[in-house]
Design a protein around this motif. Sequence first.
Motif, PDB file in Angstrom:
ATOM      1  N   SER A   1      10.375  -9.388  -2.244  1.00  0.00           N
ATOM      2  CA  SER A   1      10.863  -8.049  -1.913  1.00  0.00           C
ATOM      3  C   SER A   1      10.372  -7.025  -2.919  1.00  0.00           C
ATOM      4  CB  SER A   1      12.391  -8.031  -1.870  1.00  0.00           C
ATOM      5  OG  SER A   1      12.861  -8.852  -0.829  1.00  0.00           O
ATOM      6  N   ALA A   2      10.282  -7.388  -4.173  1.00  0.00           N
ATOM      7  CA  ALA A   2       9.806  -6.458  -5.193  1.00  0.00           C
ATOM      8  C   ALA A   2       8.344  -6.105  -4.956  1.00  0.00           C
ATOM      9  CB  ALA A   2       9.985  -7.065  -6.580  1.00  0.00           C
ATOM     10  N   ARG A   3       7.533  -7.100  -4.596  1.00  0.00           N
ATOM     11  CA  ARG A   3       6.124  -6.817  -4.311  1.00  0.00           C
ATOM     12  C   ARG A   3       5.979  -5.949  -3.070  1.00  0.00           C
ATOM     13  NH1 ARG A   3       3.395 -12.062  -3.530  1.00  0.00           N
ATOM     14  NH2 ARG A   3       5.408 -13.025  -3.783  1.00  0.00           N
ATOM     15  N   LEU A   4       6.780  -6.237  -2.048  1.00  0.00           N
ATOM     16  CA  LEU A   4       6.732  -5.430  -0.828  1.00  0.00           C
ATOM     17  C   LEU A   4       7.166  -3.998  -1.113  1.00  0.00           C
ATOM     18  CD1 LEU A   4       6.220  -5.287   2.191  1.00  0.00           C
ATOM     19  CD2 LEU A   4       8.553  -6.072   2.569  1.00  0.00           C
ATOM     20  N   LEU A   5       8.183  -3.843  -1.938  1.00  0.00           N
ATOM     21  CA  LEU A   5       8.643  -2.512  -2.314  1.00  0.00           C
ATOM     22  C   LEU A   5       7.542  -1.747  -3.047  1.00  0.00           C
ATOM     23  CD1 LEU A   5      10.848  -0.374  -2.640  1.00  0.00           C
ATOM     24  CD2 LEU A   5      11.570  -1.563  -4.698  1.00  0.00           C
ATOM     25  N   ASP A   6       6.877  -2.409  -3.986  1.00  0.00           N
ATOM     26  CA  ASP A   6       5.782  -1.753  -4.696  1.00  0.00           C
ATOM     27  C   ASP A   6       4.668  -1.328  -3.741  1.00  0.00           C
ATOM     28  OD1 ASP A   6       7.085  -2.070  -7.089  1.00  0.00           O
ATOM     29  OD2 ASP A   6       6.001  -3.904  -7.647  1.00  0.00           O
ATOM     30  N   GLN A   7       4.348  -2.201  -2.801  1.00  0.00           N
ATOM     31  CA  GLN A   7       3.288  -1.893  -1.838  1.00  0.00           C
ATOM     32  C   GLN A   7       3.679  -0.710  -0.956  1.00  0.00           C
ATOM     33  OE1 GLN A   7       0.294  -3.255  -1.823  1.00  0.00           O
ATOM     34  NE2 GLN A   7      -0.333  -1.901  -0.187  1.00  0.00           N
ATOM     35  N   LEU A   8       4.916  -0.688  -0.494  1.00  0.00           N
ATOM     36  CA  LEU A   8       5.371   0.421   0.345  1.00  0.00           C
ATOM     37  C   LEU A   8       5.396   1.730  -0.433  1.00  0.00           C
ATOM     38  CD1 LEU A   8       8.228  -1.246   2.389  1.00  0.00           C
ATOM     39  CD2 LEU A   8       6.066  -0.395   3.275  1.00  0.00           C
ATOM     40  N   GLU A   9       5.814   1.691  -1.681  1.00  0.00           N
ATOM     41  CA  GLU A   9       5.818   2.912  -2.494  1.00  0.00           C
ATOM     42  C   GLU A   9       4.399   3.418  -2.702  1.00  0.00           C
ATOM     43  OE1 GLU A   9       8.000   1.665  -5.949  1.00  0.00           O
ATOM     44  OE2 GLU A   9       9.856   2.547  -5.195  1.00  0.00           O
ATOM     45  N   LEU A  10       3.462   2.508  -2.898  1.00  0.00           N
ATOM     46  CA  LEU A  10       2.068   2.897  -3.061  1.00  0.00           C
ATOM     47  C   LEU A  10       1.547   3.567  -1.792  1.00  0.00           C
ATOM     48  CD1 LEU A  10      -0.118   0.322  -4.931  1.00  0.00           C
ATOM     49  CD2 LEU A  10      -0.786   2.645  -4.401  1.00  0.00           C
ATOM     50  N   GLU A  11       1.861   2.972  -0.649  1.00  0.00           N
ATOM     51  CA  GLU A  11       1.418   3.534   0.622  1.00  0.00           C
ATOM     52  C   GLU A  11       2.051   4.905   0.865  1.00  0.00           C
ATOM     53  OE1 GLU A  11       1.156   2.270   5.327  1.00  0.00           O
ATOM     54  OE2 GLU A  11       1.779   0.797   3.838  1.00  0.00           O
ATOM     55  N   LEU A  12       3.309   5.050   0.490  1.00  0.00           N
ATOM     56  CA  LEU A  12       3.992   6.330   0.633  1.00  0.00           C
ATOM     57  C   LEU A  12       3.334   7.389  -0.239  1.00  0.00           C
ATOM     58  CD1 LEU A  12       6.336   8.058   1.667  1.00  0.00           C
ATOM     59  CD2 LEU A  12       7.695   7.184  -0.219  1.00  0.00           C
ATOM     60  N   GLU A  13       3.001   7.039  -1.468  1.00  0.00           N
ATOM     61  CA  GLU A  13       2.334   7.993  -2.358  1.00  0.00           C
ATOM     62  C   GLU A  13       1.001   8.436  -1.782  1.00  0.00           C
ATOM     63  OE1 GLU A  13       1.996   6.151  -6.161  1.00  0.00           O
ATOM     64  OE2 GLU A  13       4.160   6.174  -6.519  1.00  0.00           O
ATOM     65  N   GLU A  14       0.263   7.497  -1.201  1.00  0.00           N
ATOM     66  CA  GLU A  14      -1.021   7.849  -0.597  1.00  0.00           C
ATOM     67  C   GLU A  14      -0.830   8.809   0.564  1.00  0.00           C
ATOM     68  OE1 GLU A  14      -2.875   4.208   0.502  1.00  0.00           O
ATOM     69  OE2 GLU A  14      -3.394   3.675  -1.549  1.00  0.00           O
ATOM     70  N   LEU A  15       0.173   8.549   1.393  1.00  0.00           N
ATOM     71  CA  LEU A  15       0.417   9.423   2.535  1.00  0.00           C
ATOM     72  C   LEU A  15       0.873  10.802   2.091  1.00  0.00           C
ATOM     73  CD1 LEU A  15       2.116   7.013   5.055  1.00  0.00           C
ATOM     74  CD2 LEU A  15      -0.069   8.171   5.333  1.00  0.00           C
ATOM     75  N   GLU A  16       1.741  10.840   1.109  1.00  0.00           N
ATOM     76  CA  GLU A  16       2.224  12.129   0.639  1.00  0.00           C
ATOM     77  C   GLU A  16       1.120  12.905  -0.065  1.00  0.00           C
ATOM     78  OE1 GLU A  16       5.674  11.070  -1.655  1.00  0.00           O
ATOM     79  OE2 GLU A  16       7.002  11.481   0.041  1.00  0.00           O
ATOM     80  N   ALA A  17       0.153  12.212  -0.616  1.00  0.00           N
ATOM     81  CA  ALA A  17      -0.963  12.876  -1.283  1.00  0.00           C
ATOM     82  C   ALA A  17      -1.929  13.479  -0.277  1.00  0.00           C
ATOM     83  CB  ALA A  17      -1.688  11.900  -2.196  1.00  0.00           C
TER      84      ALA A  17
END
Length: 115
Positions: free
Chosen positions: A70-86
């Motif tokens: 779950s921690a790895r999935l959370l990190d991956q989702l946060e990374l994807e969110l940052e890319e989208l928001e950028a």
Amino acid sequence: MNSSADLPPDLAAAHAIILAERTARLAAEARLAEAANAQKQSSTEALIAHLKLEIEKLRRTIYGAPSEWSARLLDQLELELEELEAGATEDELAAERAAGKMQTVRSFERRRPER
């Protein structure tokens, strides 16, 4: 189509009709492009909202019972969110995913047998 009775008798009037039609077509194309842009933007915003919701759910899961997955999935989702928001477009993300799946393979070189 227009019949020959509907066509103007002089060249200036025909030219004016052609210009009016062209202006109308360009305006319609601009409205269509604007609508497509708005739809793309709204789908990106919906994806951002969905990712934020998933991140919050995973945070609750992580703090309840620690889980490495779950921690790895959370990190991956946060990374994807940052890319989208950028402002990364869907095309750029697809290109990055395709580039990530590609591998470079060394070419095979046949050796001559030693005698």
